[in-house]
Structure formats: structure tokens, C-alpha cells
Design an enzyme around this catalytic site. Structure first.
Site, PDB file in Angstrom:
ATOM      1  N   LYS A 171       0.746   4.885   8.189  1.00  0.00           N
ATOM      2  CA  LYS A 171       1.362   5.196   6.944  1.00  0.00           C
ATOM      3  C   LYS A 171      -0.016   5.385   6.083  1.00  0.00           C
ATOM      4  O   LYS A 171       0.021   6.376   5.201  1.00  0.00           O
ATOM      5  CB  LYS A 171       2.219   3.926   6.544  1.00  0.00           C
ATOM      6  CG  LYS A 171       2.230   3.925   4.875  1.00  0.00           C
ATOM      7  CD  LYS A 171       3.209   2.700   4.501  1.00  0.00           C
ATOM      8  CE  LYS A 171       2.368   1.353   4.781  1.00  0.00           C
ATOM      9  NZ  LYS A 171       1.398   1.038   3.835  1.00  0.00           N
TER      10      LYS A 171
ATOM     11  N   THR B  64       0.746  -1.167   0.110  1.00  0.00           N
ATOM     12  CA  THR B  64       0.110  -0.034   0.063  1.00  0.00           C
ATOM     13  C   THR B  64       0.920   1.086   0.018  1.00  0.00           C
ATOM     14  O   THR B  64       1.513   1.511   1.045  1.00  0.00           O
ATOM     15  CB  THR B  64      -0.657  -0.034   1.339  1.00  0.00           C
ATOM     16  OG1 THR B  64      -1.775  -1.253   1.446  1.00  0.00           O
ATOM     17  CG2 THR B  64      -1.844   1.296   1.199  1.00  0.00           C
TER      18      THR B  64
ATOM     19  N   LYS C 278      -7.156   1.725  -2.469  1.00  0.00           N
ATOM     20  CA  LYS C 278      -6.865   1.255  -1.168  1.00  0.00           C
ATOM     21  C   LYS C 278      -6.931   2.359  -0.289  1.00  0.00           C
ATOM     22  O   LYS C 278      -7.187   2.233   1.126  1.00  0.00           O
ATOM     23  CB  LYS C 278      -5.551   0.652  -1.426  1.00  0.00           C
ATOM     24  CG  LYS C 278      -5.076   0.101  -0.084  1.00  0.00           C
ATOM     25  CD  LYS C 278      -5.294  -0.898   0.663  1.00  0.00           C
ATOM     26  CE  LYS C 278      -4.643  -1.190   1.842  1.00  0.00           C
ATOM     27  NZ  LYS C 278      -5.079  -2.668   2.602  1.00  0.00           N
TER      28      LYS C 278
END
Ligand code: NAP
Length: 294
Positions: free
Chosen positions: A239, A96, A171
Site C-alpha cells: 500500500k 499511513t 511518511k
């Protein structure tokens, strides 16, 4: 069958690589910490000394590392995939990372006639082990069509989302929903605890109703047992929320609950629990309430 290279054998990468072997693919693997390759090589994978060497020995290379700069390093770096990949070969990044960085990497690879898909996943470690991941894919449609059998060996829901970066963009939306949902589970459990409700029964009944969710089913029992083992690490969730908030900032889009979820997890990091799984999110609300959930 195409020869597959796999770079990054962490919590997610290792079971995914195993599932590709189960599906019959010949695998060449590389991991920065070499010992993590042992299980795969014992089961018949060959190992390489660098991402470059993986690319030399493969038709398609999958990367499953951490953040944008890590993907840049293993693909575009000095001993990176770009240095060893054959003309017409393919790279699939399943980490990701930032949609913009993805587009930049795809562009660099295209100069060497190497094709790239971004294919981040959702479904956690359990989804990686059971090959039930939801996979969201961006990049050229014809490359997606060619790689579909690979995705089908890793997940149960594979969706083409559009051009380069669109898998990663999807995502980020997924992570906004997950991040806020984790906080909702924490608050519901904390209220239940303070009201003196039996926590096992609470989980059982709310999981079966409209409050049911992946986070509640998978993280709820862990929170109650204070099992904070990863799974998905707090630092990785941070993150992803950072990536989502910076995409929203570019668009001048307010995402207030996402920002709050990020701040709550920041206090978990401040407790020195960043490497724990996201079930540790419960610690933040416990600190605010000055009480435990039991
Ligand atoms: P992890 O267990 O920390 O594994 C990360 C892997 O990447 C390790 O093999 C690590 O090597 C390697 N790596 C990181 N930076 C590197 C670099 N600069 N150069 C070379 N190798 C590098 O993480 P994970 O949970 O598997 O997550 C991997 C990706 O999937 C992340 O982008 C994460 O956000 C995403 N994801 C995770 C989950 C989940 O539930 N865990 C779910 C969906 C998506 P070492 O072994 O040497 O450290």
C-alpha cells in the site's frame, strides 16, 4: 487532561492506546472487530459502538486504521467521527494514507470547525509498544503545539513537517527508504548463505558496521529464522509503495528501485504470503535463486 478517543486497535493501535492510558489519559475506544477492545476495556478504557460515539465522548480522536478509504470511512462515513465531533475538537490520523486524501478529509472537517492533523509513524510494532515511534506531523501548527503532549506519550521523535498532508508526504519518503532497504537486506543475506557464511555471525558483524540499519537489526534475524509473523504486513508495505509510486508518477519522477521493491513483494503476495510480515520478503529472492537462505 483532554479526553481521547481511539479508533483502530490493530498491531499498532492497541499498544499506542495502552501507552496513552499509561500516560494518564482517559480513553474511549472503538474497533470494527469488537473482541480487540477487550484488553483495553479491562484496563479501564470505555468502549463505544461507532466512531461517531467515540467522537461524542472525546475532545480529540486518534485514528489508526489501514488505507485512505478506511480513514475516509471512519471519519466521514455514516457513523463517522464527523457526525459526533464537537465544535473545535480535533482529529489526529496516524495511519499511513495518501496526502491528497488527507487534505480532502481535513477540508471536510474544517467546514464543521473540526481541526485535523496527519501524524503517521515509523518504528514498527516494537516502537508502538515501547513508545519510541518517530512521528511526522502535518496540519495547523497551533493544533500541533496543543497535541504535542499526546505525541510525546507515543514516540521519542516528534517532528512538525508543515501544513495538511505534509506528515503523510514525509511518511511516503520513509517508506521508499524502508522498502528498498528490505531488498538490500534480502540480497546481502542470500549472498552470505550461498557463500557458506554462518548466518548468525554474518548478522552480528554487518549490523555493527556501515551496513547497519533498522531493517537489518529487526528483520534480518527474523529472515534467518524464517519468522514471518507480522509486525508490518506485506500488504501494508505494498500500500505504501503504491502511494509513493503514484505520488512520484504525478511528479513524473522516476523511482526505479522503489518499483523493483514493489515487484519483488508482489511475488511474495503471489505466494499467498501478503498477510505475513515484511520479513517474508526473503521468499522472493529465494524463489529467484531456487534456494533457501540456510
Ligand atoms: P492492522 O493490524 O491491520 O490494524 C488495522 C486496524 O484498522 C484494525 O483495527 C482494523 O479493524 C482497522 N480497520 C481497517 N479498515 C477499517 C475500516 N474500513 N473500518 C474500521 N476499521 C478498520 O494494521 P497496523 O499494522 O496496526 O497498521 C495500521 C496503520 O499504521 C497502517 O496505515 C499502517 O500502514 C501503519 N503503520 C504500521 C506499522 C507496523 O509496523 N505495523 C508501522 C508504521 C505504520 P479490524 O480489527 O476489524 O480488522
Amino acid at each position: 487532561m483532554k479526553k481521547i478517543g481511539f479508533v483502530g486497535l490493530g498491531v499498532m493501535g492497541k499498544p499506542m492506546a495502552k501507552n496513552l492510558m499509561k500516560a494518564g489519559y482517559a480513553l474511549c475506544v472503538w474497533n470494527r472487530t469488537k473482541s480487540k477492545m477487550d484488553e483495553l476495556t479491562t484496563s479501564g478504557a470505555i468502549s463505544a459502538n461507532s466512531p461517531r460515539e467515540v467522537a461524542e465522548k472525546s475532545d480529540i480522536v486518534i485514528t489508526m486504521v489501514t488505507d485512505s478509504q478506511d480513514v475516509e470511512e471512519v471519519i466521514l462515513g455514516k457513523s463517522g467521527i464527523i457526525e459526533g465531533a464537537k465544535l473545535g475538537s480535533m482529529v489526529i490520523d496516524m495511519s499511513t494514507i495518501s496526502p491528497q486524501v488527507t487534505q480532502h478529509i481535513a477540508e471536510k472537517l474544517s467546514h464543521k470547525e473540526i481541526k485535523m492533523l496527519d501524524a503517521p509513524v515509523s518504528g514498527g510494532e516494537v516502537g508502538a509498544i515501547q513508545a519510541t515511534l518517530s512521528i511526522m506531523v502535518g496540519g495547523p501548527k497551533e493544533v500541533y503545539d496543543e497535541c504535542l503532549p499526546i505525541f510525546n506519550a507515543l514516540g521519542k521523535k516528534v517532528t512538525y513537517m508543515g501544513g495538511s498532508g505534509m506528515g503523510q508526504a514525509t511518511k511516503l519518503c520513509n517508506q521508499v527508504i524502508c522498502g528498498i532497504n528490505i531488498q538490500a537486506v534480502c540480497e546481502g543475506l542470500m549472498l552470505g548463505s550461498k557463500l557458506g557464511i554462518d548466518m548468525e555471525k554474518l548478522l552480528e558483524v554487518v549490523t555493527a558496521g556501515a551496513a547497519g540499519s533498522w531493517m537489518l537489526s529487526n528483520l534480518g534475524p527474523k529472515m534467518v529464522k524464517r519468522d514471518f509473523e507480522p509486525g508490518f504486513r506485506v500488504v501494508h508495505q505494498q500500500k505504501d509503495l503504491r502511494l509513493a509510486l503514484s505520488a512520484a508518477a504525478e511528479l513524473k519522477l522516476p523511482l526505479p528501485s522503489t518499483a523493483l521493491a514493489q515487484q519483488m513483494l508482489r511475488s511474495v503476495e503471489a505466494e499467498g504470503m501478503g498477510e505475513k510480515g515484511t520479513s517474508a520478503a526473503i521468499v522472493a529472492i529465494e524463489k529467484l535463486a531456487r534456494t533457501g537462505t540456510r
